[in-house]
Design an enzyme around this catalytic site. Structure first.
Site, PDB file in Angstrom:
ATOM      1  N   GLY A 400     -18.656  27.788 -18.823  1.00 37.40           N
ATOM      2  CA  GLY A 400     -18.716  26.447 -19.364  1.00 37.40           C
ATOM      3  C   GLY A 400     -17.687  26.271 -20.459  1.00 37.40           C
ATOM      4  O   GLY A 400     -17.325  27.216 -21.160  1.00 37.40           O
ATOM      5  N   GLN A 401     -17.200  25.048 -20.576  1.00 37.81           N
ATOM      6  CA  GLN A 401     -16.227  24.771 -21.610  1.00 37.81           C
ATOM      7  C   GLN A 401     -16.501  23.369 -22.104  1.00 37.81           C
ATOM      8  O   GLN A 401     -16.674  22.463 -21.309  1.00 37.81           O
ATOM      9  CB  GLN A 401     -14.807  24.863 -21.038  1.00 37.81           C
ATOM     10  CG  GLN A 401     -13.922  25.749 -21.843  1.00 37.81           C
ATOM     11  CD  GLN A 401     -12.786  26.331 -21.026  1.00 37.81           C
ATOM     12  OE1 GLN A 401     -12.681  26.120 -19.828  1.00 37.81           O
ATOM     13  NE2 GLN A 401     -11.920  27.069 -21.684  1.00 37.81           N
ATOM     14  N   GLY A 403     -16.828  20.651 -25.909  1.00 40.85           N
ATOM     15  CA  GLY A 403     -16.394  20.358 -27.256  1.00 40.85           C
ATOM     16  C   GLY A 403     -16.720  21.486 -28.211  1.00 40.85           C
ATOM     17  O   GLY A 403     -15.962  21.762 -29.139  1.00 40.85           O
ATOM     18  N   GLY A 405     -16.864  24.612 -27.533  1.00 38.56           N
ATOM     19  CA  GLY A 405     -16.150  25.850 -27.268  1.00 38.56           C
ATOM     20  C   GLY A 405     -16.334  26.328 -25.845  1.00 38.56           C
ATOM     21  O   GLY A 405     -16.669  25.561 -24.960  1.00 38.56           O
ATOM     22  N   THR A 406     -16.092  27.608 -25.652  1.00 36.14           N
ATOM     23  CA  THR A 406     -16.140  28.182 -24.318  1.00 36.14           C
ATOM     24  C   THR A 406     -17.388  29.032 -24.183  1.00 36.14           C
ATOM     25  O   THR A 406     -17.755  29.741 -25.110  1.00 36.14           O
ATOM     26  CB  THR A 406     -14.897  29.052 -24.076  1.00 36.14           C
ATOM     27  OG1 THR A 406     -13.760  28.291 -24.453  1.00 36.14           O
ATOM     28  CG2 THR A 406     -14.776  29.463 -22.639  1.00 36.14           C
ATOM     29  N   VAL A 407     -17.988  28.980 -23.039  1.00 30.33           N
ATOM     30  CA  VAL A 407     -19.193  29.755 -22.789  1.00 30.33           C
ATOM     31  C   VAL A 407     -18.875  30.821 -21.751  1.00 30.33           C
ATOM     32  O   VAL A 407     -18.351  30.515 -20.689  1.00 30.33           O
ATOM     33  CB  VAL A 407     -20.325  28.844 -22.282  1.00 30.33           C
ATOM     34  CG1 VAL A 407     -21.571  29.660 -21.998  1.00 30.33           C
ATOM     35  CG2 VAL A 407     -20.612  27.761 -23.298  1.00 30.33           C
ATOM     36  N   ASP A 521     -28.705  17.758 -30.950  1.00 28.53           N
ATOM     37  CA  ASP A 521     -27.804  17.481 -29.834  1.00 28.53           C
ATOM     38  C   ASP A 521     -28.555  17.592 -28.516  1.00 28.53           C
ATOM     39  O   ASP A 521     -28.160  18.317 -27.606  1.00 28.53           O
ATOM     40  CB  ASP A 521     -26.597  18.424 -29.879  1.00 28.53           C
ATOM     41  CG  ASP A 521     -25.414  17.892 -29.070  1.00 28.53           C
ATOM     42  OD1 ASP A 521     -25.461  16.705 -28.650  1.00 28.53           O
ATOM     43  OD2 ASP A 521     -24.457  18.652 -28.858  1.00 28.53           O
TER      44      ASP A 521
END
Ligand code: NAG
Ligand code: NAG
Ligand code: NAG
Ligand code: NAG
Ligand code: NAG
Ligand code: NAG
Ligand code: NAG
Ligand code: NAG
Length: 693
Positions: A400-401, A403, A405-407, A521
């Site tokens: 996943g990418q 806002g 960051g990258t997962v 969020d």
């Protein structure tokens, strides 16, 4: 001029000495050593022992120990593709009275042999302070102080390259001024070839007595087998020199070819059975396997013991321990790639320590130890562990990418799969540090089946990395909002259950946890689904603990457009009700299958929350609800959920329901639904995608 030059022809031939371990180094019945020097095939002593005349070594036993010669050239070492020979130098000397006492030119001619002077290893060298060599090279210096020891840059010593394929070296040296005025420190001048690495210029080389030591500086000759290219040579199998498990390559300096053992083999490529398999597994210092090493012909196999898996290679994935119950965990890495790159450039160890301290590692360690025994503690990962777990932040591991960051998907040595998250860098603000540590600590203690479990963190990196359990089946958003044309596959029953589970989790965070936690969020992209479609609320990246003595916290507005509570947006006053609003948007999404914000929709419909509420008010609910939901959901249930969503979406925070109320109501709906319904959700048809209006 020519009178000054004295040419002395040293007729020549040459070769070699031996390296190589001694498995098979000579033809049967042939002697390996000449004195102390091994003479491996293709060289040999006697015609039957060498490959050809040029490789026939004369072992002169009048020396003690005996010395090998190729023609008149003394060999000091035979190597795989070259031979080291004793040097021949051109030199002259004066004694202190100024009388010429020595003057010998040098010449080596290799024509008619497969030998050449190595252009890469040898340098043409001239020494002296008043020396003119026959090729025009001069060195001049008038004072001892001007001679630079160890340097061949022109003052006392100069060096130049030789051309490729050189087969003849002939040189004489003379003095220009009879060494007048410099005799006190320079009696001689000399010119010679020298193996570059082996010659270091010294001022003592200027003295007559030291001239013989210059012949100890070796010269390197290349050789080739035969005088054809590999391609041609391979055509005639009887004449082809490369034997089992070897291959041939063309000589770089001259015509002809050489042989070399194939990868994984070692030995003498010119002899049958010369190239022997290398047992890589026996190499104690450099065993290529982390797990079990099995030697094979020309290679090796790595494997892992039964209790672990992966490729077993040290330069690969190594072995990863299996864990018994195989809990699937996730690691999500926010801002990971830049972080990793920026870190790598710097001094890691120092930084790690610094980051660890800066990131409150000590404080956290302390807190953790105070929790010990309660069975819920944060594991502190090292940067190295996470690097390994993500296969060095492998692109293919990105799941996943966004806002934040990258997962990345990570695999721990116990085979747990997890996701790594890095919090945004603004967290590093010192003033927020204690709070952040608290948050890690407290969130780690949260134990709810519908909240993604945080299993640890890494504080050795610039931005703290957070490690979460892995949730296998992606986000609710992904399942709800397929690309146009694709089917949304979640049944109404599943939607209702996911809503209930999510509400339960948020309610727990707001009220049941030891300190209220506001998620900040809530959105469908932060609701993960496991393989049974069980909801797991994720990403507390923006969450703040809500201290008990305050009901509102003023903080930077965070969240995602389309889910943002306008009250919070305008006032920056954060309450649990902000999460309620966002949850209302998720309910609207579940009902309509629409994205919360979509610029492809008409102006009035851009914001889902707004037009959902309007539709409800205008009694047009079933125009906006997704077709599948209309068909399968009980009308009164759909209506009840819609009304609940509306209450969540109230502009005034205080008029919104609490998460606890929302959860209870959904629970009630679901209870009645399950008991009333006989259809199993697995058999539910795939829901058609609601094409955007
Ligand atoms: C290789 O040489 C060593 C020492 O020179 C000797 O001990 C050993 O037996 C030799 N091995 C073979 C296979 O000839
Ligand atoms: C061995 O070397 C000596 C001394 O250089 C020389 O006189 C003799 O001829 C050499 N013998 C052979 C067989 O080359
Ligand atoms: C230099 O060599 C010449 C000729 O061989 C000799 O007469 C003279 O004595 C030598 N001088 C010294 C200092 O050795
Ligand atoms: C060098 O010595 C030779 C013979 O000893 C002499 O003929 C010549 O003139 C000398 N040259 C110089 C420059 O001194
Ligand atoms: C190559 O070698 C053969 C025999 O060894 C010889 O007859 C021939 O002249 C050589 N060719 C060249 C180009 O050296
Ligand atoms: C192959 O090489 C052998 C040995 O050098 C030679 O006798 C033979 O004539 C060669 N055959 C061909 C086809 O060149
Ligand atoms: C080595 O591994 C390869 C691939 O896994 C396998 O095909 C081969 O049979 C193995 N060889 C041995 C000797 O174990
Ligand atoms: C995830 O859900 C899809 C349906 O959208 C299903 O086909 C798939 O098997 C699920 N994956 C896992 C790992 O359970």
């Amino acid at each position: 001029m020519s009178a000054m030059l004295l040419l002395l022809l040293v007729s020549s031939l040459m070769i070699a000495s031996a390296t190589a371990t001694n498995k098979t180094q000579t033809k049967p019945g042939c002697q390996l050593k000449c004195g102390n020097i091994a003479v491996p095939y293709p060289f040999g002593m006697g015609e039957k022992c060498s490959i050809d005349e040029w490789a026939n070594i004369n072992c002169n036993t009048s020396f003690h120990p005996p010395k090998p010669f190729i023609g008149t050239i003394e060999v000091v070492q035979f190597l795989e593709t070259e031979v080291r020979i004793k040097n021949t130098i051109a030199a002259y000397c004066y004694n202190q009275s100024g009388a010429s006492i020595y003057n010998i030119p040098s010449s080596i001619d290799l024509h008619g042999t497969p030998y050449t002077f190595s252009s890469t290893k040898n340098k043409y060298t001239v020494i002296g302070c008043d020396t003119l060599a026959s090729d025009g090279c001069t060195t001049r210096c008038d004072k001892r102080e001007n001679v630079i020891q160890g340097s061949c840059s022109g003052s006392g010593c100069c060096q130049t390259s030789i051309s490729k394929g050189l087969k003849e070296f002939t040189v004489a040296v003379v003095s220009i001024d009879n060494h007048t005025n410099i005799l006190s420190f320079d009696e001689c001048g000399a010119a010679f070839l020298a193996e570059e690495d082996k010659y270091k210029f010294k001022i003592s080389d200027f003295y007559y007595n030291n001239i013989p030591s210059l012949t100890e500086v070796p010269v390197v000759l290349n050789f080739a087998v035969g005088n054809r290219t590999c391609k041609e040579a391979k055509k005639n199998a009887t004449a082809y020199a490369c034997k089992d498990n070897s291959d041939c390559y063309d000589s770089v300096d001259d015509t002809g070819y050489l042989c070399g053992c194939n990868t994984g083999y070692k030995g003498n490529p010119y002899l049958t059975l010369g190239c022997q398999d290398v047992n890589e597994c026996e190499d104690l210092n450099n065993n290529p396997c982390e797990g079990i090493c099995t030697n094979t012909q020309g290679s090796y196999n790595c494997s892992c013991p039964d209790d672990s898996y992966s490729d077993g290679r040290k330069n690969g994935d190594g072995c990863t321990k299996k864990s018994k119950e195989l809990p699937i965990l996730q690691l999500s890495l926010v801002g990971g790639s830049w972080l990793y790159l920026s870190i790598r450039k710097r001094k890691l160890v120092k930084l790690k320590k610094k980051f660890f301290q800066q990131n409150g590692g000590l404080l956290l360690k302390h807190q953790i130890s105070s929790h010990e025994g309660r069975g819920k503690s944060t594991k502190i990962f090292t940067a190295e562990e996470l690097k390994l777990a993500t296969n060095n932040y492998d692109q293919r591991r990105i799941i996943g990418q966004g806002g934040s960051g990258t997962v990345y998907k990570g695999i721990l040595p116990d085979l747990r799969i997890f996701v790594l998250a890095i919090k945004k860098s603004k967290i590093i603000d010192e003033s927020q540090l204690g709070q952040f540590i608290n948050e890690i600590d407290i969130l780690t203690q949260i134990n709810h089946r519908n909240v993604v479990k945080r299993i640890g963190c890494c504080l050795e990196t610039e931005v703290p990395l957070l490690v979460y359990e892995f949730v296998a089946n992606g986000t609710l958003s992904h399942h709800l909002h397929k690309k146009s044309g694709e089917m949304s596959s979640i049944s109404w029953e599943d939607r209702l259950r996911i809503a209930t589970e999510t509400a339960g989790a948020l309610s727990y965070l707001h009220s049941a946890a030891s300190i209220p936690i506001i998620h900040r969020d809530v959105k469908s992209a932060n609701i993960l689904l496991d393989e049974h479609y069980t909801a797991k609320v994720a990403d507390f990246g923006a969450s703040r603990l809500n201290p008990l003595d305050q009901t509102q916290i003023s903080t930077l507005v965070q969240g995602t457009m389309g889910y943002l509570d306008s009250e919070y947006f305008h006032t920056s006053q954060l309450t649990e009700k902000s999460d309620v609003y966002s949850f209302g948007v998720v309910l609207a999404e579940l009902l309509t299958g629409e994205k919360p914000l979509c610029f492809e929709r008409s102006q009035e419909q851009r914001n889902l929350a707004a037009y959902f509420v309007v539709s409800l008010k205008e009694n047009r609910l079933f125009e906006v609800v997704e077709a599948g939901v209309v068909k399968k959901g009980k009308t009164d249930h759909v209506h009840a959920v819609a009304k609940l969503a509306k209450r969540c979406l109230n502009m005034k925070g205080e008029e919104r329901s609490t998460m606890k109320e929302v959860a209870a109501e959904l629970e009630g709906l679901r209870g009645s639904y399950s008991s009333a319904s006989t259809s199993r959700w697995e058999t539910e048809p795939i829901w058609p995608m609601n094409v955007p209006r």
